[in-house]
Design a protein around this motif. Structure first.
Motif, PDB file in Angstrom:
ATOM      1  N   VAL A  79      -6.264  -6.625  11.687  1.00 17.61           N
ATOM      2  CA  VAL A  79      -5.729  -7.414  10.540  1.00 17.61           C
ATOM      3  C   VAL A  79      -5.585  -6.421   9.247  1.00 17.61           C
ATOM      4  CG1 VAL A  79      -5.631  -9.429   9.112  1.00 17.61           C
ATOM      5  CG2 VAL A  79      -6.181  -9.650  11.642  1.00 17.61           C
ATOM      6  N   ILE A  80      -4.477  -6.320   8.606  1.00 22.66           N
ATOM      7  CA  ILE A  80      -4.302  -5.652   7.329  1.00 22.66           C
ATOM      8  C   ILE A  80      -3.634  -6.531   6.482  1.00 22.66           C
ATOM      9  CG2 ILE A  80      -3.318  -3.694   5.954  1.00 22.66           C
ATOM     10  CD1 ILE A  80      -3.751  -1.941   8.594  1.00 22.66           C
ATOM     11  N   LEU A  81      -4.004  -6.847   5.391  1.00 27.00           N
ATOM     12  CA  LEU A  81      -3.462  -7.806   4.403  1.00 27.00           C
ATOM     13  C   LEU A  81      -2.802  -7.031   3.112  1.00 27.00           C
ATOM     14  CD1 LEU A  81      -6.286 -10.326   4.040  1.00 27.00           C
ATOM     15  CD2 LEU A  81      -4.309 -10.671   5.513  1.00 27.00           C
ATOM     16  N   SER A  82      -1.682  -7.456   2.600  1.00 25.81           N
ATOM     17  CA  SER A  82      -1.045  -6.514   1.396  1.00 25.81           C
ATOM     18  C   SER A  82      -0.228  -7.425   1.063  1.00 25.81           C
ATOM     19  CB  SER A  82      -0.240  -5.644   2.308  1.00 25.81           C
ATOM     20  OG  SER A  82       0.802  -6.164   2.930  1.00 25.81           O
ATOM     21  N   PHE A  83       0.167  -7.181  -0.302  1.00 23.56           N
ATOM     22  CA  PHE A  83       1.057  -7.520  -1.140  1.00 23.56           C
ATOM     23  C   PHE A  83       1.957  -6.408  -1.994  1.00 23.56           C
ATOM     24  CE2 PHE A  83      -2.489  -7.612  -3.910  1.00 23.56           C
ATOM     25  CZ  PHE A  83      -2.330  -7.317  -5.191  1.00 23.56           C
ATOM     26  N   GLY A  84       2.861  -6.605  -2.474  1.00 20.04           N
ATOM     27  CA  GLY A  84       3.618  -5.401  -3.180  1.00 20.04           C
ATOM     28  C   GLY A  84       4.169  -5.992  -4.323  1.00 20.04           C
TER      29      GLY A  84
ATOM     30  N   VAL B  20       2.478  -1.078  -3.197  1.00 21.99           N
ATOM     31  CA  VAL B  20       1.850  -2.004  -1.882  1.00 21.99           C
ATOM     32  C   VAL B  20       0.112  -1.763  -2.123  1.00 21.99           C
ATOM     33  CG1 VAL B  20       1.504  -2.451   0.459  1.00 21.99           C
ATOM     34  CG2 VAL B  20       3.720  -1.799  -0.354  1.00 21.99           C
ATOM     35  N   TYR B  21      -0.443  -2.891  -2.219  1.00 24.33           N
ATOM     36  CA  TYR B  21      -1.881  -2.947  -2.379  1.00 24.33           C
ATOM     37  C   TYR B  21      -2.153  -3.445  -0.908  1.00 24.33           C
ATOM     38  CZ  TYR B  21      -1.538  -1.785  -7.118  1.00 24.33           C
ATOM     39  OH  TYR B  21      -0.964  -1.137  -8.351  1.00 24.33           O
ATOM     40  N   ALA B  22      -3.035  -2.662   0.075  1.00 25.53           N
ATOM     41  CA  ALA B  22      -3.515  -3.416   1.455  1.00 25.53           C
ATOM     42  C   ALA B  22      -4.994  -3.403   1.402  1.00 25.53           C
ATOM     43  CB  ALA B  22      -2.827  -2.617   2.168  1.00 25.53           C
ATOM     44  N   SER B  23      -5.524  -4.075   2.067  1.00 23.98           N
ATOM     45  CA  SER B  23      -7.026  -4.487   2.378  1.00 23.98           C
ATOM     46  C   SER B  23      -7.489  -3.459   3.320  1.00 23.98           C
ATOM     47  CB  SER B  23      -7.177  -5.921   3.038  1.00 23.98           C
ATOM     48  OG  SER B  23      -6.856  -6.025   4.327  1.00 23.98           O
ATOM     49  N   PRO B  24      -8.719  -3.100   3.366  1.00 30.73           N
ATOM     50  CA  PRO B  24      -9.445  -2.443   4.724  1.00 30.73           C
ATOM     51  C   PRO B  24      -8.945  -3.278   5.641  1.00 30.73           C
ATOM     52  CG  PRO B  24     -11.149  -2.671   2.743  1.00 30.73           C
ATOM     53  CD  PRO B  24      -9.670  -3.580   2.335  1.00 30.73           C
TER      54      PRO B  24
END
Length: 296
Positions: free
Chosen positions: A232-237, A247-251
């Motif tokens: 699972v990768i979480l993100s927002f732009g 885009v900022y994404a999680s580990p």
């Protein structure tokens, strides 16, 4: 099935049925010096007429700003939705728009360079709606986007037609069929993108700390991760320049073979809560990027 469909309420985006086509016509025929004031005037009209959304906006802004929001704050919040919509329509019409990766997004970059399937969690923030289309158009990844079908989603339809077979939709309007639809998409070997900030996009929600209080967030994506053994990768732009979003994404959250379900879900909760802190930190600085006009 026909009787069941007829009994279900017809979902639609706010605004007139011809609104999207009108925006595209104005964008094609008017210079920006005229079109932007027109958008601003339409935004003030929306602030005045959309009572429910105005109330939700005021409640959210009161929390994130730490003060009572004024009319100008409400206008800026509504305008951010308008500008995000105009950008989506422009990209659908052929505008070149690229996404770059923000700090801490190395796992997203690694995944993009691989052939692995993944579950992607996104939020209604800034230009996040373009992330899935970036994956299809810029990275040439096949993506299933999980969405509620609404009657006047011309921006979504136009974007889908632009990117063709690389972009597929999983419509989950009937909650009883949601998990089945997600499992079907998840077994395809492609990426599956789910919204992680609206309860209507999930059959399972859990409370997490956000903006100073426990609030319910969709959690289905992690149950699917454990079922299909996928990261699972979480993100927002967010906008970051002319024709560009960052885009900022999680580990990546990685399921572990042999791990007990309780231990795995505990790691899932830590993973989601950690990224919510990143989301909250961004909203404290850029409060108008939050595009949810629903009760917190």
């Amino acid at each position: 099935m026909a009787l069941k469909d007829a009994a279900m309420p017809q979902l639609r985006n706010p605004g007139p049925s011809w609104g999207y086509r009108f925006i595209r016509l104005c964008d094609a025929t008017l210079p920006e010096a005229l079109f932007r004031p027109l958008r601003q005037g339409g935004t003030w009209t929306a602030v005045l007429l959309m009572q429910r959304q105005r109330g939700c906006s005021r409640d959210y802004l009161r929390v994130v700003l730490g003060r009572e929001p004024g009319p100008r704050d409400l206008f800026r919040h509504f305008l951010s939705v308008c500008e995000a919509l105009v950008l989506r329509l422009r990209v659908a019409g052929g505008l070149q728009h690229r996404c770059v990766h923000g700090p801490g997004s190395s796992d997203m970059e690694t995944w993009l360079a691989s052939n692995r399937p993944a579950l992607l969690g996104t939020f209604h923030i800034g230009n996040s709606d373009l992330t899935g289309f970036m994956l299809a158009g810029q990275a040439h990844k096949r993506v299933h986007l999980v969405r509620l079908r609404v009657g006047n989603s011309h921006d979504t339809d136009a974007l889908a037609s632009r990117f063709g077979d690389l972009l597929r939709f999983v419509w989950v309007n009937d909650p009883s069929e949601m998990l089945f639809a997600l499992k079907e998409a998840g077994s395809s070997g492609d990426a599956v993108a789910l919204q992680c900030d609206r309860a209507d996009h999930s059959t399972r929600c859990e409370p997490f700390e956000f903006l100073g209080a426990p609030r319910a967030f969709p959690f289905t994506i992690y149950h699917l991760a454990l079922i299909f053994h996928r990261p699972v990768i979480l993100s927002f732009g967010v906008p970051s320049g002319p024709a560009e979003s960052t885009v900022y994404a999680s580990p990546a959250f990685e399921p572990l073979s042999g791990e007990g379900r309780a231990e795995a879900l505990a790691r899932c909760r830590i993973h989601f809560q950690s990224f919510l802190r990143v989301v909250e930190a961004h909203l404290r600085v850029h409060p108008y990027d939050w595009l949810n006009f629903l009760p917190l």
